[in-house]
Scaffold this motif. Structure first.
Motif, PDB file in Angstrom:
ATOM      1  N   TRP A  25       0.831  -1.214   0.000  1.00  0.00           N
ATOM      2  CA  TRP A  25       0.000   0.000   0.000  1.00  0.00           C
ATOM      3  C   TRP A  25       0.860   1.257   0.000  1.00  0.00           C
ATOM      4  CZ3 TRP A  25      -1.042   3.175   4.606  1.00  0.00           C
ATOM      5  CH2 TRP A  25      -1.951   4.201   4.350  1.00  0.00           C
ATOM      6  N   LEU A  26       1.903   1.277   0.836  1.00  0.00           N
ATOM      7  CA  LEU A  26       2.772   2.457   0.907  1.00  0.00           C
ATOM      8  C   LEU A  26       3.515   2.682  -0.410  1.00  0.00           C
ATOM      9  CD1 LEU A  26       4.322   2.048   4.484  1.00  0.00           C
ATOM     10  CD2 LEU A  26       2.667   3.778   3.747  1.00  0.00           C
ATOM     11  N   VAL A  27       4.072   1.615  -0.954  1.00  0.00           N
ATOM     12  CA  VAL A  27       4.837   1.735  -2.199  1.00  0.00           C
ATOM     13  C   VAL A  27       3.939   2.198  -3.343  1.00  0.00           C
ATOM     14  CG1 VAL A  27       6.107   0.444  -3.956  1.00  0.00           C
ATOM     15  CG2 VAL A  27       6.586   0.058  -1.533  1.00  0.00           C
ATOM     16  N   CYS A  28       2.752   1.618  -3.446  1.00  0.00           N
ATOM     17  CA  CYS A  28       1.846   1.959  -4.544  1.00  0.00           C
ATOM     18  C   CYS A  28       1.124   3.291  -4.325  1.00  0.00           C
ATOM     19  CB  CYS A  28       0.815   0.847  -4.742  1.00  0.00           C
ATOM     20  SG  CYS A  28       1.536  -0.701  -5.329  1.00  0.00           S
ATOM     21  N   SER A  29       1.303   3.883  -3.145  1.00  0.00           N
ATOM     22  CA  SER A  29       0.683   5.184  -2.871  1.00  0.00           C
ATOM     23  C   SER A  29       1.672   6.332  -2.992  1.00  0.00           C
ATOM     24  CB  SER A  29       0.077   5.199  -1.457  1.00  0.00           C
ATOM     25  OG  SER A  29      -0.944   4.251  -1.331  1.00  0.00           O
ATOM     26  N   THR A  30       2.902   6.034  -3.416  1.00  0.00           N
ATOM     27  CA  THR A  30       3.917   7.085  -3.491  1.00  0.00           C
ATOM     28  C   THR A  30       3.523   8.184  -4.473  1.00  0.00           C
ATOM     29  OG1 THR A  30       5.118   5.679  -5.067  1.00  0.00           O
ATOM     30  CG2 THR A  30       5.854   5.656  -2.771  1.00  0.00           C
ATOM     31  N   LEU A  31       2.840   7.802  -5.557  1.00  0.00           N
ATOM     32  CA  LEU A  31       2.281   8.807  -6.452  1.00  0.00           C
ATOM     33  C   LEU A  31       0.883   9.146  -5.933  1.00  0.00           C
ATOM     34  CD1 LEU A  31       3.253   7.317  -9.936  1.00  0.00           C
ATOM     35  CD2 LEU A  31       4.411   9.139  -8.667  1.00  0.00           C
ATOM     36  N   VAL A  32       0.621  10.430  -5.752  1.00  0.00           N
ATOM     37  CA  VAL A  32      -0.651  10.845  -5.164  1.00  0.00           C
ATOM     38  C   VAL A  32      -1.832  10.284  -5.939  1.00  0.00           C
ATOM     39  CG1 VAL A  32      -2.110  12.835  -4.578  1.00  0.00           C
ATOM     40  CG2 VAL A  32       0.363  12.944  -4.229  1.00  0.00           C
ATOM     41  N   ILE A  33      -1.710  10.233  -7.267  1.00  0.00           N
ATOM     42  CA  ILE A  33      -2.834   9.798  -8.103  1.00  0.00           C
ATOM     43  C   ILE A  33      -3.171   8.326  -7.885  1.00  0.00           C
ATOM     44  CG2 ILE A  33      -1.449   9.130 -10.102  1.00  0.00           C
ATOM     45  CD1 ILE A  33      -3.647  10.339 -11.861  1.00  0.00           C
TER      46      ILE A  33
END
Length: 205
Positions: A25-33
């Protein structure tokens, strides 16, 4: 392997799954979009856990990510926009004179109340029901009103998760997945309650 060792192994496996899901979740949320889609994917995985199913974390996460990317992104953008509008409205009302200011403050607080309540259910609704995005928002609001105590409990979980991060920054590696699991488990009660009511209505008719 005796029973104690088996339980210990199972506990470690559960902890590892929560940690790994949180890292995804953290890695895939690095881009705000990608934050909304990543959050929807995390709720999708914990939904499987709550239902008693245990699919592979990686495959399930990215499957839910792709499946809900478009809808969750649009809803996330819309909800962020509404949040910005509310902040601007509060700033504008603050500069007004009384008694108009007090009346508008009441209206804005009611809108914020509904905004936050609806937000609690948005991602659980996205992963639990296949429907268009306007209905996702409508259903999230209705569910939040159907079970207000559950909604307050969900808000408490989210507040505690945020507080844990503030006071214990390393909790960021587990607070997301654990928080989403607890929130979905609570929301599931409201979903089941509504289904039971619908079932009784169907029998009455």
């Amino acid at each position: 392997m005796n029973m104690l060792e088996s339980r210990w192994y199972r506990a470690l496996e559960v902890c590892a799954n929560f940690l790994y899901l949180n890292l995804l979740w953290l890695v895939c949320s690095t881009l705000v979009i990608t934050f909304p889609a990543s959050t929807a994917a995390m709720f999708g995985v914990v939904r499987e856990w709550v239902k008693g199913r245990e699919p592979g974390v990686t495959g399930s996460f990215f499957s839910f990510f792709r499946e809900n990317f478009r809808q969750s992104t649009w809803i996330g953008f819309l909800w962020a926009l509404v949040g910005v509008i509310l902040v601007v409205d509060f700033a504008v009302v603050r500069g007004m004179g009384s008694p108009v200011r007090e009346i508008l403050y009441v209206v804005l607080f009611v809108v914020c109340f509904l905004y936050v309540f609806t937000l609690v259910y948005i991602f659980p609704v996205i992963v639990n029901f296949e429907t268009r995005w306007p209905l996702v928002i409508r259903n999230a609001l209705l569910f939040s009103m159907t079970g207000p105590l559950v909604t307050f409990a969900c808000l408490l979980v989210l507040i505690l998760a945020a507080a844990a991060f503030v006071f214990f920054p390393l909790s960021i590696f587990v607070s997301g997945s654990v928080g989403s699991y607890l929130v979905y488990r609570l929301c599931e009660r409201t979903f089941e309650k509504v289904e039971r009511i619908r079932g009784r209505d169907g029998e009455d008719r």
